[in-house]
Enzyme design. Structure first.
Site, mmCIF file in Angstrom:
data_model
loop_
_atom_site.group_PDB
_atom_site.id
_atom_site.type_symbol
_atom_site.label_atom_id
_atom_site.label_comp_id
_atom_site.label_asym_id
_atom_site.label_seq_id
_atom_site.Cartn_x
_atom_site.Cartn_y
_atom_site.Cartn_z
ATOM 1 C CB CYS A 132 -0.871 -0.227 1.313
ATOM 2 S SG CYS A 132 -2.163 1.778 1.699
ATOM 3 C CB CYS A 135 -0.213 2.326 4.255
ATOM 4 S SG CYS A 135 -1.671 2.082 3.174
ATOM 5 C CG ASP A 136 2.962 0.711 4.266
ATOM 6 O OD1 ASP A 136 2.583 1.875 5.814
ATOM 7 O OD2 ASP A 136 3.331 0.056 4.354
#
Ligand code: NAP
Length: 303
Positions: A132, A135-136
């Site tokens: 992701c 997200c990261d």
């Protein structure tokens, strides 16, 4: 045991659209979600292909669906469903915390990220290997990363990462892409993105964290290592349908077999990415939700 007309498993776009339609058809609805409502779209930075919405963040889109479904009176159970079995006049749904009886069932469990299935992947997930970018990505500001895949997700990830990383490699196993040409052109024009085509990742390298990948040229078989700080895997999804084994028919890849009527079995309806279909988009997930909900409502009213 708690009873409801319709139980929906999965609160992504398909499931929440189904809840909205089923509530508006006057049914009692319980929707189960093990992780967080919204499904895959929550982590999509920008949605710009949903008719009439223009540009909207995936999170705002998901929250809009959630608010609409809950304001209509949908009950949300935030727990993973463990088992579903056919019972007299309906279905028993066991979840971590109890059991619900429903007259009809809508499966809208979507799909989860496919893995590369190569050495080092399991050990390094969370330590430089991510599924992701939204997200990261921020952990790799100013660093060198690679995105693996050639679909829409890979190209969206590459664009997000290029805005914060020093260098982004897009590694794909052939020369053609599944991604929309518009997305491909946009990423091709980014100065810090380099394409590595006809290349397969055969190993993820690193001790405590990722240090690179081993690539194999799909045309020559030649292998070489590439140094990286992070690897973002975007090679598609597999459907989350294992718990419905025996209740519905699935194809070889695990997708629940159903046509445009979204009927999977007597009293069982299926909506969204976990169904056999050609186009898996937000708008088709929402459309499936409405079709499944209206069919399930009719099924409940037939007794
Ligand atoms: P996808 O379209 O299935 O693409 C997966 C990509 O990964 C393909 O390029 C595939 O290569 C490659 N791949 C698969 N297995 C691999 C492996 N083991 N090793 C290396 N490469 C591998 O998946 P997606 O990009 O996640 O998209 C899923 C669905 O969501 C699609 O329908 C997509 O259009 C949709 N989506 C839409 C949007 C949007 O409209 N904004 C955004 C994201 C996703 P091959 O092509 O060679 O098979």
């Amino acid at each position: 045991m708690q009873k409801t007309d319709i139980a929906i498993i999965g609160a992504g776009t398909a499931g929440m659209s189904a809840a909205i339609y089923a509530k508006r058809a006057g049914k009692n609805v319980i929707i189960f979600e093990g992780y967080m409502p919204g499904g895959q779209i929550v982590v999509t930075p920008e949605v710009d292909n949903y008719p009439a919405l223009g540009k909207v963040s995936g999170y705002d889109f998901a929250m809009g669906l959630y608010n609409q479904a809950t304001e209509l009176g949908t009950e949300m159970i935030s727990s993973e469903v463990i088992k579903v079995s056919r019972a007299e006049g309906g279905f028993n749904i066991e979840y971590d915390g109890g059991e619900v009886f429903s007259k009809a069932l809508i499966i809208a469990t979507g799909a989860k990220n496919r893995k590369l299935d190569v050495d080092g992947e399991e050990k390094l997930t969370g330590y430089g290997v991510s599924y992701c970018a939204t997200c990261d990505g921020a952990f790799y500001r100013g660093k060198t990363v690679a995105v693996v895949g050639g679909g829409n997700t890979a190209f969206e990830d590459a664009e997000v990462l290029a805005s914060m990383c020093a260098k982004v490699y897009l590694i794909h196993r052939r020369e053609g892409f599944r991604a929309e040409p518009e997305k491909v052109t946009k990423v091709k024009n980014l100065p810090n993105v380099e394409f590595i085509l006809n290349a397969k990742v055969v190993a993820l390298l690193g001790g405590d964290k990722v240090s690179g990948v081993t690539l194999e040229d799909t045309l020559t078989g030649e292998k070489k290592d590439l140094s990286l700080d992070g690897v973002f895997v975007a090679v598609g999804q597999t459907p989350s349908t294992d718990i419905f084994e025996g209740l519905v028919k699935r194809d070889k890849a695990g997708y629940i077999i159903a046509g445009e009527d979204c009927i999977a079995a007597d009293g069982v309806f299926v909506a969204g990415d976990c169904r056999t279909k050609k186009v898996r988009q937000l708008v088709t997930a929402a459309a499936d939700g409405s079709v499944a909900a209206l069919a399930a409502s009719e099924y409940c009213s037939a007794d």
